[in-house]
Design an enzyme around this catalytic site. Structure first.
Site, PDB file in Angstrom:
ATOM      1  N   SER A 183      -2.906  -7.672   3.015  1.00  0.00           N
ATOM      2  CA  SER A 183      -3.182  -7.576   4.452  1.00  0.00           C
ATOM      3  C   SER A 183      -3.562  -8.948   5.002  1.00  0.00           C
ATOM      4  CB  SER A 183      -4.320  -6.587   4.708  1.00  0.00           C
ATOM      5  OG  SER A 183      -3.984  -5.308   4.218  1.00  0.00           O
ATOM      6  N   ARG A 202      -2.011  -6.262  -8.389  1.00  0.00           N
ATOM      7  CA  ARG A 202      -0.907  -7.189  -8.105  1.00  0.00           C
ATOM      8  C   ARG A 202      -0.770  -8.246  -9.190  1.00  0.00           C
ATOM      9  NH1 ARG A 202      -3.151  -7.771  -2.185  1.00  0.00           N
ATOM     10  NH2 ARG A 202      -4.944  -7.350  -3.507  1.00  0.00           N
ATOM     11  N   HIS A 247       0.837  -1.213   0.000  1.00  0.00           N
ATOM     12  CA  HIS A 247       0.000   0.000   0.000  1.00  0.00           C
ATOM     13  C   HIS A 247       0.869   1.258   0.000  1.00  0.00           C
ATOM     14  CE1 HIS A 247      -3.029  -2.679   2.343  1.00  0.00           C
ATOM     15  NE2 HIS A 247      -3.525  -2.524   1.131  1.00  0.00           N
ATOM     16  N   LYS A 280     -15.453  -8.156   4.313  1.00  0.00           N
ATOM     17  CA  LYS A 280     -14.320  -8.632   5.114  1.00  0.00           C
ATOM     18  C   LYS A 280     -14.509  -8.221   6.568  1.00  0.00           C
ATOM     19  CE  LYS A 280     -10.919  -7.804   1.375  1.00  0.00           C
ATOM     20  NZ  LYS A 280      -9.726  -7.004   1.009  1.00  0.00           N
TER      21      LYS A 280
END
Ligand code: ADP
Length: 166
Positions: free
Chosen positions: A129, A90, A17, A41
């Site tokens: 994360s 990514r 990040h 989440k």
């Protein structure tokens, strides 16, 4: 003045990040990192904790601001006159989801908000994360993934003292 918003859960902020924030801050006059509640989440850190960690992580960048918002990102953009969203990519696995969100946001905002993608630095392409939380839950080494103060906070959540952390 060109402002971009970089939305995400940041639960917690990682070097992946921070790399995106740094590069966005070089491209735009101002970057607002928008910490949002992701209903899909369940978070390890509270919204306030995530904001505080991000504030510390971006201290050195003069044109980056941290905010939180409980609502649609495009609504935040509308309220603040922002027309650009930044997201990180990514791998191909990110692409389908990100493309759908970007198109939805463009549609919902009646073409007022576009999304700009920055590709991950290869050093962080594996980093998320979730991975950080998974490693830390077994007291594994997360030092290469997050700043020291974030590592301490993550280990503490899993009941590991700093000294135990490898
Ligand atoms: P969200 O829950 O909205 O996906 P995240 O905090 O997981 O929020 O991610 C926020 C943004 O940062 C997303 O665009 C994600 O693809 C990007 N991102 C996360 N990790 C990395 C990384 N290692 N490299 C580049 N971009 C990343």
């Amino acid at each position: 003045m060109k402002t971009a918003v970089y939305p995400g859960s940041f639960d917690p902020v990682t070097y992946g990040h921070i790399d995106i924030i740094e590069r966005a801050a070089e491209t735009f006059d101002k970057v607002v990192v928008l910490v949002s509640i992701n209903s899909a989440k369940s978070a390890l850190f509270s919204l306030d904790e995530r904001v505080t960690m991000l504030q510390q992580a971006v201290r050195e960048f003069g044109n980056v601001e941290i905010a939180s918002f409980d609502g649609l990102v495009i609504e935040y953009c509308r309220q603040h006159g922002i027309h650009t969203i930044v997201r990180g990519l990514r791998a191909v696995t990110d692409f389908e989801y990100e493309l759908q969100i970007a198109q939805t946001n463009r549609e919902l905002s009646q073409d007022h908000v576009d999304t700009v993608f920055l590709t991950t630095d290869l050093r962080y392409s594996y980093l998320s994360s979730s991975i950080v939380k998974e490693i830390a839950s077994y007291n594994g080494n997360i030092q290469p993934c997050v700043p020291e103060f974030v590592a301490r906070a993550v280990y503490a959540k899993f009941g590991f003292a700093e000294v135990e952390a490898k």
